[in-house]
Write an enzyme that holds these catalytic residues in place. Structure first.
Site, mmCIF file in Angstrom:
data_model
loop_
_atom_site.group_PDB
_atom_site.id
_atom_site.type_symbol
_atom_site.label_atom_id
_atom_site.label_comp_id
_atom_site.label_asym_id
_atom_site.label_seq_id
_atom_site.Cartn_x
_atom_site.Cartn_y
_atom_site.Cartn_z
ATOM 1 N N ASP A 679 0.827 -1.195 0.000
ATOM 2 C CA ASP A 679 0.000 0.000 0.000
ATOM 3 C C ASP A 679 0.871 1.259 0.000
ATOM 4 O O ASP A 679 0.589 2.229 -0.711
ATOM 5 C CB ASP A 679 -0.916 -0.052 1.222
ATOM 6 C CG ASP A 679 -1.920 1.069 1.192
ATOM 7 O OD1 ASP A 679 -2.635 1.177 0.173
ATOM 8 O OD2 ASP A 679 -1.962 1.848 2.164
ATOM 9 N N LYS A 683 1.342 4.424 -2.828
ATOM 10 C CA LYS A 683 1.252 5.851 -2.486
ATOM 11 C C LYS A 683 2.484 6.608 -2.975
ATOM 12 O O LYS A 683 2.363 7.695 -3.545
ATOM 13 C CB LYS A 683 1.072 6.024 -0.978
ATOM 14 C CG LYS A 683 -0.310 5.567 -0.526
ATOM 15 C CD LYS A 683 -0.446 5.656 0.972
ATOM 16 C CE LYS A 683 -1.818 5.196 1.433
ATOM 17 N NZ LYS A 683 -1.862 4.904 2.857
#
Ligand code: ADP
Ligand code: ASP
Ligand code: MG
Length: 818
Positions: A679, A683
Site C-alpha cells: 500500500d 502511495k
C-alpha cells in the site's frame, strides 16, 4: 382604462375561472374602467387542430374528441352558473359545437384542410371560452357583453398569422367601444379579413389582441394574466431556480419572447411600445404578486443579463462553397428566396471567411427550405460555386438577453466558458447587433443542462448546484454523506451552494434522482426505491441525465470502477475519489485521466489517495505549478506501520505491538497486507507521478520487512506464531537502532527518480524521529525548500479525515464554478 388578458391556463378550470372572476370583480369594485380578453381554455386550441387534422384524414374518431372538448365547456357552465340560468348557456355552447361539427363534417368529406379553414376551426376555442365566461359574469350580476374580435380586428389574408391593418382596426375598435357601455369580454387570437373571413393572429396571439386593444384605446396599462409570476429569468418549467424579472424594457422582452419565452407573444410588444403603455405580466394564481412591468426603460438590474430563453427545436441550414467568397448578393438572394416562401429565419451567423452562411429555421420548414435554396442556387451548384446545402436537426437555440450587456464586458466569455466546462458543444452562435442578445445553437440533448448551468453563473445570488453521484456508502461514503448533511444549511445560506445528491449506489442497490435524494434520508430512500446495483447502468444513466456541474464520487476501493473514469471525464463529469486503483495502475492510464480532465475542463481530484485528508497532493501540485523542483520526498504513509514502529521499543515484543494494532482496528484483517508495504508502494508511486517522475509500479523497490517464515504462514494465527518465533530478529533490529540513538521507521523515499520503500533507522535530527501514534508524515526537499524541508504531518487515516478530504475536493470544484 385598462385591458386585461387571461390566458388559456387562467381559464382552464372551474377553480381558475373563479380566480379570474375575483380579479375582475376587484377591478370593478375599484371603479376601474376595463376591457377583458380571453384565450381558449388551456389545451383547446391544440385539440381543435388535432381534431381538424383527424377529420381531414377521414378518421371518424374526431367526433369523440370533439365531444370531450364540448364536455369541458359544459363542466364549467355547470360549475359556475346556477342551475336555473344554465340552459340558455348550454344552448349557446351547443349551437357553436353544432356549427363546428358541420364544418368538420365538410372537412372530412372533402378531405382537405386549408389554413383558412384551420383558422375558422381554431376560432371556436376563443369564441366558446369567451361566451361561457361572459355568461358566468352576467349570472353574477356583472353587466358584461360578449365581443367577437372578428368585428374589430382586421387582417390581410395570411391565414394562420394575419397581418393586422392598424388603420382600419384602430378605427373599428374606437367606434365599437364608443358605443359599448357594459364590460366588454373580447375573444383573443381571432380576427377577420375585410371580406369577413376568419383569421388568427398566430399561436399565442391573445396577448396581441390585448395589446392591439390597449393601444387603440390609449389604455393606461395592459395586464397579461398567466400561470407564472411574471416574466422570469428563464422558463420556470426548465430552470427551477428561475425568478421574476420585476422590470424589463420592451426591447429585452421582445428578444426573450422571440427566442422562446412564450409567456408573451412577441408581436404584442409592438403596439404597447408604440403608445408607451406599460405592459404588466401577472399571475392569476398569485394575485398580490407584483409580477413584471414591461416599459420603455427598465430599472437597473443586479445582474449582467436580464434573462435566458430557448427554442427547443430548430434546424440549422448551412450553405458552403468557395465560390461564395466575395460574391455580392448571395445572402440577399438567399433571404429573399426564403421570405418569398414564408420561411422565417430565427438566427443568422455568417463565418467571417464568407465561405459559408449558416442560419436556423423552424424544422417544419426544413424540407421546403432545402427545395427553395436548391432551386434558387441551381446554377451555382452546377458550376461548383456552392458545394453543399446541409440541414442539421435536433438542435436548440439558447439566447441570453439584456441591456446590461452593452456596459459589462466578459458576458460572452462567461457564457462560452460555462458551456465549455459542462462539455456542451456550440454548433453556431450569433450576437445581435443591438448587443441585446447572444445566442448559441447547441444539441437538443444538452438543452436542459445548458439552461441550468448558464442560469447558475449569471444569476449569482441564487444558489448554484453541484450534482453529486456517490458510489460506495461504506464507512467513508456514509461519513461523507453525514458531513454533507450537517454542512448543507451553512453552504446554502453562506456560500449559495447546494450539494444535490443526484445518485447513490451501494453494493446492493442504486438510486438516481436528478431532483435530489437528500443527505438525511438516503438510507430509507435507497432501500425503498433503489434498484439492483449495476455500475454500467449507473454510469450510463448519469451521462444521460446530463446534469450541469456533475461530480462522480467513488468512495470504493473497487478495481473495476476505475475503468469508467475516463468515460466520465470525457462526458464532462468531474471525478473525486480516495480510491487509489486508477492512479497506481499503469502510467499510461494515469496520464490519460489527467489529459482527459484537462481537455474537458473538468476536475479529477484524489487528495485522499495519499495521507487521507492531509494536503499532500495539493501541496505538490501547487509547488509544481509554480515551478518548484522536487529533489527528494521522504514519507511515512501508512498509519498502521506508523503506529507499529512508534509503539515498538525496548522491552516490548513486536508481536504484541502488531496484535495491539489489530485489536485497535488499525490493520487489515491479515496484518501482512500492511506489513508487506504494498500500500505504501502505491502511495509513493502516485507521489512520484505527481512530481513528474513517470514510474510504473514495478519500478518501486519494496524491501521486505518480514522474515520468510512469517510471510509463508498459512493463516493469520500461524503468522502470529511465527512472529513469536522471530522475536529475536525484531528485538535485534530495535536494540541496534537504540544503540545508535536511532529509531526504526518504515519510510518511502523518492530521490533521483528512484522510489524505495524500506525499514530504516532515523536519528534525532530527522523530522520523523519524534513521530507518534498513527500519524503520517511527508517531507519535501525542493529547490525552494532545500535547507529545511517542507513537512506535512498529521492523522493519515480514518473515516472522518478521509471523508473530509473528499469533501474538500468537492468544495474545490464548487469554487471553480465561478
Ligand atoms: P397563457 O396561457 O397564459 O398565455 P402561456 O403558456 O402562453 O400562458 O405562457 C406561460 C408559460 O410561459 C409559462 O407557464 C412558462 O412555462 C412559459 N415561459 C417560458 N419562458 C418564460 C419566462 N422567461 N418567464 C415566464 N414564463 C415563461
Ligand atoms: N388559444 C391560442 C393559442 O393557443 C391563443 C392564445 O392562447 O394566446 O395559441
Ligand atoms: Mg400565451
Amino acid at each position: 382604462m385598462k385591458v386585461l388578458k387571461f390566458g388559456g391556463t387562467s381559464v382552464g378550470s372551474v377553480d381558475s375561472i373563479k380566480q379570474v372572476i375575483g380579479i375582475l370583480e376587484n377591478n370593478l369594485a375599484n371603479g376601474e374602467k376595463i376591457a377583458v380578453v380571453f384565450s381558449a381554455m388551456g389545451g383547446v386550441t391544440n385539440r381543435l387542430i388535432e381534431i381538424g387534422k383527424m377529420a381531414a384524414a377521414g378518421n371518424g374518431e374526431y367526433i369523440e374528441f370533439l365531444k370531450v372538448v364540448e364536455e369541458r365547456h359544459f363542466v364549467i357552465v355547470r360549475g359556475l352558473i346556477n342551475v336555473k340560468s344554465q340552459s340558455s348557456t348550454f344552448a349557446a355552447v351547443r349551437g357553436l359545437f353544432n356549427e363546428l361539427g358541420d364544418i368538420l363534417k365538410g372537412v372530412s368529406w372533402i378531405r382537405e384542410l386549408s389554413t383558412r379553414t384551420m383558422d375558422l376551426i381554431m376560432s371556436f376555442g376563443e369564441r366558446l371560452s369567451t361566451l361561457v365566461i361572459t355568461e358566468i359574469l352576467k349570472s353574477k350580476g356583472i353587466a358584461a357583453e360578449f365581443c367577437d374580435a372578428r368585428q374589430i380586428i382586421r387582417t390581410n389574408e395570411t391565414y394562420g398569422m394575419g397581418d393586422v391593418n392598424f388603420a382600419v382596426t384602430n378605427q373599428l375598435i374606437l367606434e365599437y367601444f364608443a358605443r359599448a357601455s357594459a364590460l366588454q369580454c373580447v375573444t383573443g387570437f381571432i380576427a377577420s379579413t375585410s371580406e369577413g373571413i376568419t383569421t388568427t393572429l398566430g399561436r399565442g396571439g391573445s396577448d396581441y389582441t390585448a395589446s392591439i386593444l390597449g393601444a387603440a384605446l390609449d389604455a393606461d396599462s395592459i395586464e397579461i394574466w398567466t400561470d407564472v409570476d411574471g416574466m422570469m429569468t428563464a422558463d420556470p418549467r426548465k430552470v427551477h431556480n428561475a425568478f421574476t424579472i420585476p422590470s424589463i424594457s420592451y426591447a429585452e422582452a421582445m428578444e426573450l419572447s422571440h427566442f422562446g419565452a412564450k409567456v408573451i407573444y412577441p408581436p404584442s410588444l409592438q403596439p404597447a411600445f408604440a403608445k408607451n403603455i406599460t405592459l404588466k405580466v401577472l399571475n392569476t394564481f398569485n394575485v398580490d404578486f407584483e409580477g413584471t412591468y414591461v416599459q420603455k426603460n427598465a430599472n437597473k438590474k443586479d445582474f449582467p443579463i436580464t434573462g435566458i430563453s430557448s427554442i427547443d427545436e430548430i434546424a440549422l441550414v448551412n450553405i458552403q462553397g468557395s465560390g461564395m467568397i466575395g460574391v455580392a448578393g448571395i445572402s440577399g438572394r438567399l433571404f429573399t428566396a426564403l421570405s418569398h416562401n414564408d420561411i422565417s429565419v430565427i438566427l443568422i451567423s455568417q463565418a467571417s471567411s464568407e465561405h459559408s452562411i449558416c442560419f436556423s429555421i423552424d424544422p417544419r420548414d426544413a424540407n421546403k427550405a432545402s427545395e427553395v435554396l436548391e432551386k434558387e442556387f441551381a446554377s451555382e451548384i452546377t458550376y461548383g460555386y456552392i458545394d453543399s446545402i446541409t440541414i442539421e436537426k435536433n438542435l436548440s437555440i439558447i439566447a441570453i438577453v439584456g441591456e446590461g450587456m452593452k456596459k459589462s464586458t466578459g458576458v460572452s466569455g462567461k457564457l462560452f466558458s460555462v458551456l465549455g466546462k459542462n462539455g456542451i458543444n456550440v454548433v453556431a452562435t450569433a450576437q445581435g447587433s443591438s448587443e441585446l442578445n447572444i445566442s448559441v445553437v447547441i444539441s437538443k440533448s444538452d438543452l436542459s443542462k445548458a439552461l441550468n448551468a448558464i442560469h447558475g453563473v449569471f444569476f449569482h445570488s441564487e444558489t448554484r448546484s453541484l450534482n453529486l453521484f456517490i458510489v460506495g456508502v461504506g464507512l467513508i461514503g456514509s461519513t461523507l454523506l453525514e458531513q454533507v448533511r450537517k454542512q448543507n444549511k451553512y453552504l446554502r445560506e453562506e456560500k449559495f451552494l447546494n450539494l444535490n445528491i443526484a445518485g447513490l449506489s451501494n453494493t446492493k442497490k442504486m438510486l438516481l434522482d436528478p431532483d435530489g435524494i437528500g443527505s438525511a434520508h438516503w438510507k430509507e430512500r435507497i432501500d425503498g426505491e433503489g434498484v439492483k446495483t449495476s455500475l454500467p447502468a449507473f454510469v450510463q444513466r448519469m451521462i444521460e441525465l446530463n446534469l450541469p456541474n456533475s461530480v462522480f464520487v467513488d468512495c470504493t476501493s473497487d478495481k473495476d470502477i476505475v475503468q469508467y473514469y475516463n468515460m466520465l471525464l470525457d462526458a464532462s463529469i468531474s471525478v473525486v475519489t480516495p480510491n487509489k486503483v486508477a492512479n497506481s495502475g499503469s502510467y499510461a492510464e494515469y496520464i490519460s485521466l489527467q489529459r482527459t480532465a484537462l481537455k474537458r475542463g473538468v476536475k479529477f481530484l484524489y487528495e485522499t489517495n495519499v495521507g487521507a485528508g492531509l494536503p499532500i497532493i495539493n501541496t505538490i501540485q501547487g509547488l509544481m505549478a509554480s515551478g518548484d523542483k522536487f529533489l527528494k520526498i521522504e514519507a511515512i504513509l501508512s498509519g498502521t506501520l506508523s503506529y507499529i514502529f512508534n509503539s515498538f521499543g525496548p522491552g516490548i515484543k513486536f508481536v504484541d505491538v502488531v496484535k495491539e494494532a489489530k485489536a485497535q482496528g488499525f490493520t487489515e484483517p491479515d496484518p501482512r497486507d500492511d506489513l508487506s508495504g504494498a500500500d505504501v508502494a502505491r502511495k509513493i508511486l502516485i507521489l512520484a507521478r505527481e512530481v513528474g517522475v513517470p514510474l510504473e509500479s514495478e519500478d518501486v523497490k519494496v524491501a521486505q520487512l518480514l522474515p520468510a517464515n512469517c510471510l509463508a504462514a498459512p493463516t493469520v494465527e500461524a503468522f502470529f506464531n511465527e512472529l513469536v518465533i522471530s522475536d529475536d530478529y525484531f528485538a535485534n533490529l530495535q536494540s541496534d537502532a537504540e544503540a545508535n540513538g536511532e529509531k526504526l521507521r518504515y519510510i518511502a523515499t523518492l530521490e533521483n527518480g528512484k522510489a524505495v520503500v524500506e525499514l530504516r533507522t532515523v536519528n534525532q535530527q530527522h523530522p520523523f524521529y519524534t513521530l507518534s501514534g498513527s500519524d503520517n508524515i511527508v517531507s519535501f526537499t525542493t529547490e525552494r525548500y532545500k535547507d529545511r524541508p517542507l513537512v506535512i504531518k498529521g492523522p493519515g487515516a480514518g473515516a472522518e479525515v478521509t471523508a473530509s478530504g473528499v469533501f474538500a475536493d468537492i468544495m474545490s470544484i464548487s469554487s471553480y464554478l465561478g
